[in-house]
Each structure stands twice: as structure tokens, then as C-alpha cells.
Design a protein around this motif. Structure first.
Motif, PDB file in Angstrom:
ATOM      1  N   ILE A  19      -6.472  -9.998  -9.843  1.00  0.00           N
ATOM      2  CA  ILE A  19      -6.060 -10.715  -8.922  1.00  0.00           C
ATOM      3  C   ILE A  19      -5.127 -12.019  -9.369  1.00  0.00           C
ATOM      4  O   ILE A  19      -5.725 -12.605 -10.589  1.00  0.00           O
ATOM      5  CB  ILE A  19      -6.896 -11.495  -7.744  1.00  0.00           C
ATOM      6  CG1 ILE A  19      -7.813 -10.336  -6.900  1.00  0.00           C
ATOM      7  CG2 ILE A  19      -6.307 -12.272  -6.817  1.00  0.00           C
ATOM      8  CD1 ILE A  19      -8.816 -10.876  -6.165  1.00  0.00           C
ATOM      9  N   SER A  20      -3.718 -11.971  -8.848  1.00  0.00           N
ATOM     10  CA  SER A  20      -3.189 -13.132  -9.414  1.00  0.00           C
ATOM     11  C   SER A  20      -2.541 -14.138  -8.124  1.00  0.00           C
ATOM     12  O   SER A  20      -2.816 -13.406  -7.037  1.00  0.00           O
ATOM     13  CB  SER A  20      -2.187 -12.771 -10.487  1.00  0.00           C
ATOM     14  OG  SER A  20      -1.307 -11.996  -9.951  1.00  0.00           O
ATOM     15  N   ARG A  21      -1.848 -15.031  -8.465  1.00  0.00           N
ATOM     16  CA  ARG A  21      -1.146 -15.954  -7.312  1.00  0.00           C
ATOM     17  C   ARG A  21       0.094 -16.537  -7.729  1.00  0.00           C
ATOM     18  O   ARG A  21       0.194 -16.750  -9.062  1.00  0.00           O
ATOM     19  CB  ARG A  21      -1.901 -16.642  -6.617  1.00  0.00           C
ATOM     20  CG  ARG A  21      -2.290 -17.938  -7.236  1.00  0.00           C
ATOM     21  CD  ARG A  21      -3.236 -18.980  -6.362  1.00  0.00           C
ATOM     22  NE  ARG A  21      -4.567 -18.599  -6.194  1.00  0.00           N
ATOM     23  CZ  ARG A  21      -5.168 -19.037  -5.195  1.00  0.00           C
ATOM     24  NH1 ARG A  21      -4.744 -19.755  -4.469  1.00  0.00           N
ATOM     25  NH2 ARG A  21      -6.472 -18.723  -5.083  1.00  0.00           N
ATOM     26  N   ASP A  22       0.991 -16.742  -7.093  1.00  0.00           N
ATOM     27  CA  ASP A  22       2.108 -17.439  -7.261  1.00  0.00           C
ATOM     28  C   ASP A  22       2.320 -18.504  -5.961  1.00  0.00           C
ATOM     29  O   ASP A  22       2.782 -18.264  -4.953  1.00  0.00           O
ATOM     30  CB  ASP A  22       3.478 -16.458  -7.225  1.00  0.00           C
ATOM     31  CG  ASP A  22       4.809 -17.155  -7.777  1.00  0.00           C
ATOM     32  OD1 ASP A  22       4.724 -18.452  -7.533  1.00  0.00           O
ATOM     33  OD2 ASP A  22       5.621 -16.551  -7.769  1.00  0.00           O
ATOM     34  N   ASN A  23       1.762 -19.811  -6.401  1.00  0.00           N
ATOM     35  CA  ASN A  23       1.926 -20.716  -5.298  1.00  0.00           C
ATOM     36  C   ASN A  23       3.267 -21.027  -5.069  1.00  0.00           C
ATOM     37  O   ASN A  23       3.342 -21.514  -3.681  1.00  0.00           O
ATOM     38  CB  ASN A  23       1.062 -21.871  -5.859  1.00  0.00           C
ATOM     39  CG  ASN A  23      -0.382 -21.838  -5.905  1.00  0.00           C
ATOM     40  OD1 ASN A  23      -0.994 -20.849  -5.240  1.00  0.00           O
ATOM     41  ND2 ASN A  23      -1.021 -22.332  -6.732  1.00  0.00           N
ATOM     42  N   GLN A  63      -3.398  -6.673  -8.424  1.00  0.00           N
ATOM     43  CA  GLN A  63      -2.726  -5.386  -9.254  1.00  0.00           C
ATOM     44  C   GLN A  63      -4.014  -4.529  -9.347  1.00  0.00           C
ATOM     45  O   GLN A  63      -4.980  -4.655  -9.979  1.00  0.00           O
ATOM     46  CB  GLN A  63      -2.336  -6.037 -10.588  1.00  0.00           C
ATOM     47  CG  GLN A  63      -2.020  -5.069 -11.672  1.00  0.00           C
ATOM     48  CD  GLN A  63      -0.785  -4.287 -11.357  1.00  0.00           C
ATOM     49  OE1 GLN A  63       0.372  -4.857 -10.737  1.00  0.00           O
ATOM     50  NE2 GLN A  63      -0.611  -2.931 -11.439  1.00  0.00           N
ATOM     51  N   MET A  64      -3.839  -2.997  -9.254  1.00  0.00           N
ATOM     52  CA  MET A  64      -4.847  -2.055  -9.169  1.00  0.00           C
ATOM     53  C   MET A  64      -4.119  -1.115 -10.161  1.00  0.00           C
ATOM     54  O   MET A  64      -3.273  -0.412 -10.132  1.00  0.00           O
ATOM     55  CB  MET A  64      -5.120  -1.458  -7.898  1.00  0.00           C
ATOM     56  CG  MET A  64      -5.218  -2.490  -6.769  1.00  0.00           C
ATOM     57  SD  MET A  64      -5.763  -1.702  -5.110  1.00  0.00           S
ATOM     58  CE  MET A  64      -4.068  -1.031  -4.742  1.00  0.00           C
ATOM     59  N   ASN A  65      -5.009  -0.777 -11.183  1.00  0.00           N
ATOM     60  CA  ASN A  65      -4.468   0.101 -12.122  1.00  0.00           C
ATOM     61  C   ASN A  65      -5.788   1.289 -12.291  1.00  0.00           C
ATOM     62  O   ASN A  65      -7.024   0.885 -12.003  1.00  0.00           O
ATOM     63  CB  ASN A  65      -4.562  -0.578 -13.618  1.00  0.00           C
ATOM     64  CG  ASN A  65      -3.312  -1.612 -13.682  1.00  0.00           C
ATOM     65  OD1 ASN A  65      -2.275  -1.312 -12.988  1.00  0.00           O
ATOM     66  ND2 ASN A  65      -3.734  -2.615 -14.577  1.00  0.00           N
ATOM     67  N   GLY A  80       0.871  -1.403  -0.018  1.00  0.00           N
ATOM     68  CA  GLY A  80       0.063  -0.136  -0.117  1.00  0.00           C
ATOM     69  C   GLY A  80       0.891   1.176  -0.175  1.00  0.00           C
ATOM     70  O   GLY A  80       2.170   1.256   0.146  1.00  0.00           O
ATOM     71  N   GLY A  81       0.213   2.407  -0.271  1.00  0.00           N
ATOM     72  CA  GLY A  81       1.028   3.566  -0.267  1.00  0.00           C
ATOM     73  C   GLY A  81       0.006   4.630  -0.849  1.00  0.00           C
ATOM     74  O   GLY A  81      -1.089   4.627  -0.916  1.00  0.00           O
ATOM     75  N   LEU A  82       0.679   5.955  -1.080  1.00  0.00           N
ATOM     76  CA  LEU A  82       0.112   6.890  -1.629  1.00  0.00           C
ATOM     77  C   LEU A  82       0.342   7.019  -3.188  1.00  0.00           C
ATOM     78  O   LEU A  82       1.557   7.047  -3.788  1.00  0.00           O
ATOM     79  CB  LEU A  82       0.670   8.114  -1.290  1.00  0.00           C
ATOM     80  CG  LEU A  82       0.057   9.532  -1.704  1.00  0.00           C
ATOM     81  CD1 LEU A  82      -1.481   9.974  -1.456  1.00  0.00           C
ATOM     82  CD2 LEU A  82       0.960  10.642  -1.103  1.00  0.00           C
ATOM     83  N   VAL A  83      -0.782   7.112  -4.022  1.00  0.00           N
ATOM     84  CA  VAL A  83      -0.496   7.316  -5.455  1.00  0.00           C
ATOM     85  C   VAL A  83      -1.539   8.352  -6.100  1.00  0.00           C
ATOM     86  O   VAL A  83      -2.549   8.609  -5.352  1.00  0.00           O
ATOM     87  CB  VAL A  83      -0.854   5.650  -6.056  1.00  0.00           C
ATOM     88  CG1 VAL A  83      -2.191   5.464  -5.762  1.00  0.00           C
ATOM     89  CG2 VAL A  83      -0.646   5.765  -7.657  1.00  0.00           C
ATOM     90  N   ARG A 135       0.491  -2.375  -6.799  1.00  0.00           N
ATOM     91  CA  ARG A 135       0.420  -3.785  -6.551  1.00  0.00           C
ATOM     92  C   ARG A 135       0.524  -4.239  -5.064  1.00  0.00           C
ATOM     93  O   ARG A 135       1.317  -4.092  -4.587  1.00  0.00           O
ATOM     94  CB  ARG A 135       1.227  -4.559  -7.460  1.00  0.00           C
ATOM     95  CG  ARG A 135       0.902  -6.261  -7.351  1.00  0.00           C
ATOM     96  CD  ARG A 135       2.010  -6.830  -8.343  1.00  0.00           C
ATOM     97  NE  ARG A 135       3.009  -7.221  -7.721  1.00  0.00           N
ATOM     98  CZ  ARG A 135       3.928  -8.300  -8.027  1.00  0.00           C
ATOM     99  NH1 ARG A 135       3.654  -8.975  -9.076  1.00  0.00           N
ATOM    100  NH2 ARG A 135       5.031  -8.363  -7.332  1.00  0.00           N
ATOM    101  N   LEU A 136      -0.625  -4.938  -4.661  1.00  0.00           N
ATOM    102  CA  LEU A 136      -0.555  -5.276  -3.554  1.00  0.00           C
ATOM    103  C   LEU A 136      -0.397  -6.637  -3.432  1.00  0.00           C
ATOM    104  O   LEU A 136      -0.504  -7.446  -4.254  1.00  0.00           O
ATOM    105  CB  LEU A 136      -2.059  -4.959  -2.541  1.00  0.00           C
ATOM    106  CG  LEU A 136      -2.634  -3.935  -2.604  1.00  0.00           C
ATOM    107  CD1 LEU A 136      -3.915  -3.749  -1.798  1.00  0.00           C
ATOM    108  CD2 LEU A 136      -1.470  -2.602  -2.011  1.00  0.00           C
TER     109      LEU A 136
END
Length: 129
Positions: free
Chosen positions: A71-75, A83-85, A7-10, A17-18
Motif C-alpha cells: 500500500i502506498s499513497r499520494d497525498n 500494488q498487487m504482485n 481491477g480486472g482480469l489477470v 495496481r488498484l
């Protein structure tokens, strides 16, 4: 436990991307979700990602983020991402990751908090206009 970060300021129109890393638990193909809570509002569903029982993952998103969030994942890393655009000021909130260690359920069940049994601590996203 789940540990959310990123998180942060944008500025409006930007991207973030969280990440949500799981430790002590392995979600594998289980459902992983994201919720958010804006100041003065109730926590709300953002999206969910789970195995479809066949050969792929499926995702479901709330309408206000559809087409902008993924949303994605890396198992291999036991980590799920959001990912937020094209961020908007109304996306400002604390974002929580969550997981369901139980059996696969219909996607619509995951639009509420009920099926989730693990929650991260939240990470603040602030979008300036």
C-alpha cells in the motif's frame, strides 16, 4: 467519498495496481485500508497504511498477502494505491478501499472494519490459473 479502480482480469503470477481516490474528504496522514470479499466469503482485511506519528508511514498486511502486496499513497492526489504482485487465483475478490477520518489508532485496530467510516464501492479482481 472513495472511488476504487484498477481491477480486472489477470493471469496467475501477474500484477495489478488498484487506486482509491478520495473526493470531498482529505485523509492526509489518516489510516487508509483495503479489504476484499471473495465469492461466498465474508469480507476480510488486506492491509492498512497510516502515519506513525513520527516521520514515516507504516503498513500492516494480512499474512496471506505479505510480501506480495504493498500500500502506498499520494497525498497530492488524495489517492491511495494497492500494488498487487505475484497474484494467485485465491486473490480473486472484490477489493474495497476504506478510510478512517478519526484519530490515529494502533495498527491492530485497523484489522477489523470497526474503525473505518468511509468505504469505496469495490473493484473486482479476477486471477485466472
Amino acid at each position: 467519498q472513495l472511488q476504487a479502480s484498477g481491477g480486472g482480469l489477470v493471469q496467475a503470477g501477474g500484477s495489478l495496481r488498484l487506486s482509491c481516490a478520495a473526493s470531498g474528504i482529505t485523509f492526509g496522514t489518516g489510516a487508509m485500508g483495503w479489504f476484499r470479499q471473495a465469492p461466498g466469503k465474508e469480507r476480510e482485511f488486506v492491509g492498512v497504511h497510516r502515519w506513525n506519528g513520527g516521520s514515516a508511514y507504516v503498513a500492516s498486511y494480512t499474512n496471506v498477502v505479505k510480501g506480495r502486496f504493498t500500500i502506498s499513497r499520494d497525498n497530492t492526489k488524495n489517492t491511495v494505491y494497492l500494488q498487487m504482485n505475484s497474484l494467485k487465483p485465491e486473490d480473486t475478490a472484490v477489493y474495497y478501499c476504506t478510510g478512517d477520518s478519526g484519530p490515529r489508532k494502533p495498527l491492530s485496530v485497523y484489522w477489523t472494519e470497526a474503525p473505518y467510516d468511509y468505504w469505496g464501492q469495490g473493484t473486482l479482481v479476477t486471477v485466472s490459473s
